[in-house]
Motif scaffolding. Structure first.
Motif, PDB file in Angstrom:
ATOM      1  N   SER A   1      46.468  41.667  53.564  1.00 29.83           N
ATOM      2  CA  SER A   1      45.435  41.915  52.560  1.00 29.83           C
ATOM      3  C   SER A   1      44.460  40.755  52.462  1.00 29.83           C
ATOM      4  CB  SER A   1      46.085  42.145  51.187  1.00 29.83           C
ATOM      5  OG  SER A   1      45.095  42.265  50.186  1.00 29.83           O
ATOM      6  N   ARG A   2      43.201  41.108  52.207  1.00 29.17           N
ATOM      7  CA  ARG A   2      42.171  40.132  51.854  1.00 29.17           C
ATOM      8  C   ARG A   2      41.663  40.517  50.474  1.00 29.17           C
ATOM      9  NH1 ARG A   2      40.596  38.350  57.106  1.00 29.17           N
ATOM     10  NH2 ARG A   2      39.557  36.575  56.128  1.00 29.17           N
ATOM     11  N   LEU A   3      41.325  39.542  49.673  1.00 30.16           N
ATOM     12  CA  LEU A   3      40.906  39.784  48.303  1.00 30.16           C
ATOM     13  C   LEU A   3      39.417  39.497  48.121  1.00 30.16           C
ATOM     14  CD1 LEU A   3      43.789  38.319  46.099  1.00 30.16           C
ATOM     15  CD2 LEU A   3      42.858  40.622  45.929  1.00 30.16           C
ATOM     16  N   VAL A   4      38.722  40.415  47.455  1.00 31.00           N
ATOM     17  CA  VAL A   4      37.341  40.214  47.033  1.00 31.00           C
ATOM     18  C   VAL A   4      37.311  40.474  45.532  1.00 31.00           C
ATOM     19  CG1 VAL A   4      34.952  40.990  47.221  1.00 31.00           C
ATOM     20  CG2 VAL A   4      36.406  40.898  49.262  1.00 31.00           C
ATOM     21  N   LEU A   5      36.938  39.456  44.756  1.00 33.84           N
ATOM     22  CA  LEU A   5      37.022  39.527  43.306  1.00 33.84           C
ATOM     23  C   LEU A   5      35.645  39.389  42.671  1.00 33.84           C
ATOM     24  CD1 LEU A   5      40.050  37.076  42.859  1.00 33.84           C
ATOM     25  CD2 LEU A   5      40.134  39.551  43.214  1.00 33.84           C
ATOM     26  N   LEU A   6      35.338  40.288  41.730  1.00 35.69           N
ATOM     27  CA  LEU A   6      34.108  40.210  40.949  1.00 35.69           C
ATOM     28  C   LEU A   6      34.505  40.139  39.480  1.00 35.69           C
ATOM     29  CD1 LEU A   6      33.446  42.163  43.578  1.00 35.69           C
ATOM     30  CD2 LEU A   6      31.225  42.329  42.472  1.00 35.69           C
ATOM     31  N   ASP A   7      34.179  39.030  38.848  1.00 35.22           N
ATOM     32  CA  ASP A   7      34.611  38.795  37.472  1.00 35.22           C
ATOM     33  C   ASP A   7      33.485  38.120  36.704  1.00 35.22           C
ATOM     34  OD1 ASP A   7      35.819  38.180  35.088  1.00 35.22           O
ATOM     35  OD2 ASP A   7      37.379  36.904  35.929  1.00 35.22           O
ATOM     36  N   GLY A   8      32.768  38.897  35.914  1.00 36.00           N
ATOM     37  CA  GLY A   8      31.630  38.359  35.177  1.00 36.00           C
ATOM     38  C   GLY A   8      32.008  37.301  34.168  1.00 36.00           C
ATOM     39  N   LYS A   9      33.249  37.335  33.668  1.00 38.62           N
ATOM     40  CA  LYS A   9      33.699  36.349  32.678  1.00 38.62           C
ATOM     41  C   LYS A   9      34.357  35.135  33.333  1.00 38.62           C
ATOM     42  CE  LYS A   9      36.097  39.313  30.206  1.00 38.62           C
ATOM     43  NZ  LYS A   9      36.963  39.857  29.139  1.00 38.62           N
ATOM     44  N   LEU A  10      34.620  35.201  34.619  1.00 36.46           N
ATOM     45  CA  LEU A  10      35.203  34.113  35.405  1.00 36.46           C
ATOM     46  C   LEU A  10      36.688  33.858  35.130  1.00 36.46           C
ATOM     47  CD1 LEU A  10      32.349  31.429  35.267  1.00 36.46           C
ATOM     48  CD2 LEU A  10      32.983  32.823  37.234  1.00 36.46           C
ATOM     49  N   VAL A  11      37.169  34.191  33.933  1.00 35.48           N
ATOM     50  CA  VAL A  11      38.515  33.769  33.554  1.00 35.48           C
ATOM     51  C   VAL A  11      39.578  34.855  33.723  1.00 35.48           C
ATOM     52  CG1 VAL A  11      37.683  32.021  31.954  1.00 35.48           C
ATOM     53  CG2 VAL A  11      38.063  34.351  31.122  1.00 35.48           C
ATOM     54  N   GLU A  12      39.182  36.131  33.803  1.00 36.43           N
ATOM     55  CA  GLU A  12      40.177  37.192  33.903  1.00 36.43           C
ATOM     56  C   GLU A  12      40.866  37.188  35.262  1.00 36.43           C
ATOM     57  OE1 GLU A  12      41.153  38.737  31.415  1.00 36.43           O
ATOM     58  OE2 GLU A  12      39.521  38.452  29.978  1.00 36.43           O
ATOM     59  N   LEU A  13      40.086  36.971  36.314  1.00 34.31           N
ATOM     60  CA  LEU A  13      40.631  36.930  37.673  1.00 34.31           C
ATOM     61  C   LEU A  13      40.486  35.539  38.293  1.00 34.31           C
ATOM     62  CD1 LEU A  13      39.115  40.301  38.981  1.00 34.31           C
ATOM     63  CD2 LEU A  13      41.478  39.900  38.259  1.00 34.31           C
ATOM     64  N   GLY A  14      40.037  34.588  37.486  1.00 31.55           N
ATOM     65  CA  GLY A  14      39.714  33.262  38.007  1.00 31.55           C
ATOM     66  C   GLY A  14      40.870  32.531  38.645  1.00 31.55           C
TER      67      GLY A  14
END
Length: 289
Positions: A71-84
């Protein structure tokens, strides 16, 4: 008499050997039985009011993806902290920057098109674990931030169009999307987009209509309304799979310290692979496929 085989001198895997083609544990149902989803060929939509437990579901999936060898991960998190906390495990981590988000989604679209060209050349319809290509797991925390809050109207519309295309075509190419929103409304999740998600999870909602927007029309009237979930029951949700009936579940919870430990270990086992791919090369994310 027992004998002990000597330990091999090389080639010992340090990871747990998880795969994105394996069932992913996401919690338990109302009878205490474990609940699994298979995400490699499906997408997942999570919706509900703030604090309902959507981030817990995203983190449970991110943990499995981070520990998966394929698996490769691509993360989009506007708040930065939920998936940071998963940033060091990800090939791309996008914060509150819609320009960067659009760039990444365009790249994913290119990868998807290349993979479909490869499948067509081999007379195939979808990727399998035997192909040896990475499953690119895309997690988006808060669709509305990129589609209705930040950026210009044109950029927001392009984000929605790219996301819809990825959700519609990505799963057979090994690019599943997991998206969450705290604004389950028709302008954020139109029916044409919602129905593309094979899995849908409705956390506590303030109105039956919001619950129906996530699960599908009419489920609230049949007794499956996320308004029944108590505000104090964080992590409770109705989960529906494609063609099925909603089931009440309690999402597995990972504390911040547990996430930090898993993410640190996952980043360590991924480090040799990440360093071996030159930045900006055509092979990142399996583009060569």
């Amino acid at each position: 008499m027992t004998t002990t085989a000597p330990a091999p001198s090389s080639g010992v895997p340090v990871g747990p050997g998880l795969s994105m083609f394996d069932p992913i544990f996401v919690g338990i149902d109302e009878f205490g039985q474990p609940v699994y989803i298979t995400l490699a060929y499906r997408n997942l939509l999570a919706g509900g009011e703030p604090g309902g437990g959507k981030s817990g579901l995203l983190n449970a999936i991110a943990a499995h993806a981070a520990l998966s060898v394929d698996s490769r991960l691509v993360l989009l998190d506007g708040k930065l902290v939920e998936l940071g906390q998963w940033e060091d495990c990800a090939d791309a981590f996008i914060g509150p920057d819609i320009t960067e988000a659009l760039t990444v989604l365009r790249r994913l679209q290119v990868v998807m098109n290349n993979r479909y060209a490869w499948l067509r050349a081999h007379g195939r319809r979808k990727l399998t674990a035997a192909d040896g290509l990475s499953v690119i797991t895309v997690l988006v925390d808060e669709i509305a931030f990129y589609s209705a809050t930040v950026g210009s109207k044109q950029e927001q519309e392009e984000f929605v169009a790219l996301l819809r295309d990825l959700v519609a075509r990505g799963r057979a190419a090994g690019i599943p999307v997991v998206a969450a929103t705290q604004r389950p409304s028709f302008d954020i999740i139109p029916t044409s987009l919602r129905d593309l998600f094979g899995y849908r999870a409705a956390f506590r909602c303030t109105t039956p209509n919001s619950s129906n927007i996530v699960l599908g029309h009419g489920w609230a009237e049949q007794g499956y309304s996320a308004t029944d979930i108590q505000p104090t029951n964080q992590g409770a949700a109705y989960l529906i799979a494609e063609g099925g009936t909603p089931r009440r579940i309690k999402v597995a919870y990972l504390s911040d310290s547990q996430i930090a430990g898993i993410a640190d270990y996952a980043a360590w086992i991924r480090r040799p692979t990440r360093l071996s791919v030159p930045a900006g090369s055509g092979s990142d994310w399996g583009m060569a496929a």
